[in-house]
Write a protein that holds these residues in place. Structure first.
Motif, PDB file in Angstrom:
ATOM      1  N   ARG A  73       0.809  -1.224   0.000  1.00 35.17           N
ATOM      2  CA  ARG A  73       0.000   0.000   0.000  1.00 35.17           C
ATOM      3  C   ARG A  73       0.845   1.279   0.000  1.00 35.17           C
ATOM      4  O   ARG A  73       0.416   2.311  -0.499  1.00 35.17           O
ATOM      5  CB  ARG A  73      -0.967   0.020   1.179  1.00 35.17           C
ATOM      6  N   ASP A  76       1.405   3.171  -3.464  1.00 32.07           N
ATOM      7  CA  ASP A  76       0.386   4.004  -4.108  1.00 32.07           C
ATOM      8  C   ASP A  76      -0.627   4.444  -3.060  1.00 32.07           C
ATOM      9  O   ASP A  76      -1.707   3.866  -2.929  1.00 32.07           O
ATOM     10  CB  ASP A  76      -0.299   3.225  -5.238  1.00 32.07           C
ATOM     11  N   SER A  79      -4.303   5.491  -4.288  1.00 32.43           N
ATOM     12  CA  SER A  79      -5.209   4.384  -4.592  1.00 32.43           C
ATOM     13  C   SER A  79      -5.673   3.692  -3.316  1.00 32.43           C
ATOM     14  O   SER A  79      -6.840   3.297  -3.192  1.00 32.43           O
ATOM     15  CB  SER A  79      -4.533   3.373  -5.517  1.00 32.43           C
ATOM     16  N   GLU A  82      -8.277   5.904  -1.641  1.00 36.50           N
ATOM     17  CA  GLU A  82      -9.532   5.851  -2.400  1.00 36.50           C
ATOM     18  C   GLU A  82     -10.293   4.570  -2.069  1.00 36.50           C
ATOM     19  O   GLU A  82     -11.522   4.585  -1.912  1.00 36.50           O
ATOM     20  CB  GLU A  82      -9.250   5.928  -3.899  1.00 36.50           C
TER      21      GLU A  82
END
Length: 450
Positions: A73, A76, A79, A82
């Motif tokens: 994780r 990014d 992402s 989100e």
């Protein structure tokens, strides 16, 4: 039968799950016979923490792995965030539908803003839990006041030293002291964080992993801002697992090799070095830290996580130990440990408070930047080992700083040690009978048990 049912939902990350679990354990210790706590995690995280000891009244319930793995994780962050904001709400509601006992309160990480909407739809009060310093929350919440500064953000870093002094309850700070996310060229993540913070006024409680006496003016300012209770409950660390000989030393009945090694070292002689569990320094910077430690002549215990085996080779013949993991709070409270070289993650700093240790602040990013400012300038329990410009800190500078920091005859170190011990007593008083955190726990329990 439990008369109070708490559903706890941390944001999926070690720095969020640990304080939420400690919060739940402390709630259970006050109402063990009449409280039920449902702790919601992803299936991946249950595999990582499911074996940890917990009271019988805390049960784990899982949602599917709808997020990028914990292992990737950090690659990014946009992402990942989100996914946290959009993919957990539905399976979380599915859990609420299946629970047999009615829910009295949802304690949700502030980074899960949709929990406020879930609570409103189901007529369940929501306590928003912020796991970082209150100061950092206030920086995000009052972004509109920061944005009034004519030099933000376009001229950073040229205007890094420009002072911000209009945030209620905060001492003046520089633009360079803001969380590093404020200075990213891509402002998408920052905007999402503002969206997260904007949901907090719709909650019914706001909970902080801090100690009132350490951030009194900003907590008072927020309490005056919101129409609901604001409770500081820190330090939310597993101090309840420690057993003391006296006020500063603990027993280690299940000692492993690093604790046995610490037992053999002189008092306050070892520098504990850890750069956290999520973000990491660059390999080039790690090389400089290793070389600096080696040439400093100071004893060390270094946590190198998955790089431990390769790092050990660099330390061949050194004055300390390299381990992939340790029980950090036990290490920090060990009498042989005299200082903490840290990335300034909030949970680590809170543990250093409890241990009464001075700190060498080496922030990597995010909230660690303002935390390093608090450590060095507001609380005066540490020195900054790294500036705000992000340049590589060379081994010579690290070696000299470490030598001075661990020199028991250094006047500057003596001042840090004295101040760190004062803060240790402040923290222990807060969780003691009649202390600020103890009173806040009781008030919160009374609120949710009505």
């Amino acid at each position: 039968m439990a008369t109070c049912h708490v559903v706890a939902m941390p944001s999926p990350g070690r720095g969020h799950i640990n304080p939420m679990m400690n919060l739940c354990k402390l709630l259970s210790s006050r109402r063990n016979d009449d409280i039920l706590i449902t702790f919601v995690v992803t299936e991946e995280w249950l595999g990582l923490i499911g074996s940890e000891t917990k009271p019988d009244c805390i049960r784990f319930v899982t949602i599917p792995n709808v997020l990028p793995s914990e292992l990737v994780r950090a690659n990014d962050t946009v992402s990942f965030m989100e996914a946290v904001l959009t993919k957990i709400e539905e399976p979380f509601e599915g859990i609420l539908d299946r629970l047999e006992a009615p829910v009295d309160v949802i304690v949700a990480d502030t980074f899960l803003p949709w929990a406020v909407d879930v609570g409103r739809r189901r007529n369940i009060p929501v306590a928003s839990f912020w796991p970082m310093p209150v100061t950092v929350f206030s920086m995000f919440y009052h972004f509109d006041l920061i944005a009034q500064n004519p030099h933000f953000p376009a001229e950073f870093p040229e205007r890094a030293e420009v002072t911000v002094d209009n945030i209620p309850g905060l001492s003046p700070f520089r633009l360079s002291d803001l969380p590093s996310i404020f200075h990213l060229l891509n402002q998408q993540l920052l905007q999402r964080l503002f969206d997260v913070i904007s949901k907090v006024p719709q909650a019914q409680y706001l909970l902080f992993n801090s100690v009132f006496e350490l951030e009194p003016s900003v907590i008072d300012a927020l309490q005056a801002t919101f129409l609901f209770p604001v409770y500081s409950l820190g330090p939310l660390i597993p101090y309840f697992n420690l057993h003391y000989h006296n006020s500063s030393c603990l027993t280690a009945p299940n000692s492993v090799d690093y604790l046995e090694w610490l037992d053999s070292q002189p008092q306050s002689s070892v520098l504990y070095v850890s750069q956290g569990s999520f973000l990491s320094v660059s390999s080039a910077q790690m090389d400089e830290i290793i070389a600096g430690l080696l040439s400093s002549g100071v004893k060390y215990l270094l946590v190198a996580r998955d790089k431990a085996s390769s790092v050990k080779e660099s330390f061949c013949g050194g004055l300390g130990m390299v381990v992939p993991w340790c029980d950090q709070l036990k290490v920090l409270c060990h009498p042989s440990v005299g200082g903490f070289f840290t990335h300034c993650g909030w949970n680590s700093i809170v543990e250093s408070f409890f241990a009464g240790l001075p700190v060498l602040a080496f922030p990597i990013g995010m909230d660690q930047v303002p935390i390093s400012k608090l450590v060095a300038e507001d609380w005066k329990i540490g020195w900054k080992a790294k500036g705000a410009n992000g340049d590589l800190v060379r081994r010579e500078e690290i070696a000299e700083l470490v030598r001075r920091f661990m020199d028991s005859e250094n006047v500057g170190r003596k001042e840090l040690v004295e101040r760190a011990r004062e803060i240790r007593e402040t923290c222990r008083h807060a969780i003691g009978k009649g202390g600020s955190s103890e009173k806040n726990f009781e008030a919160f329990m009374k609120d949710i048990s009505k």
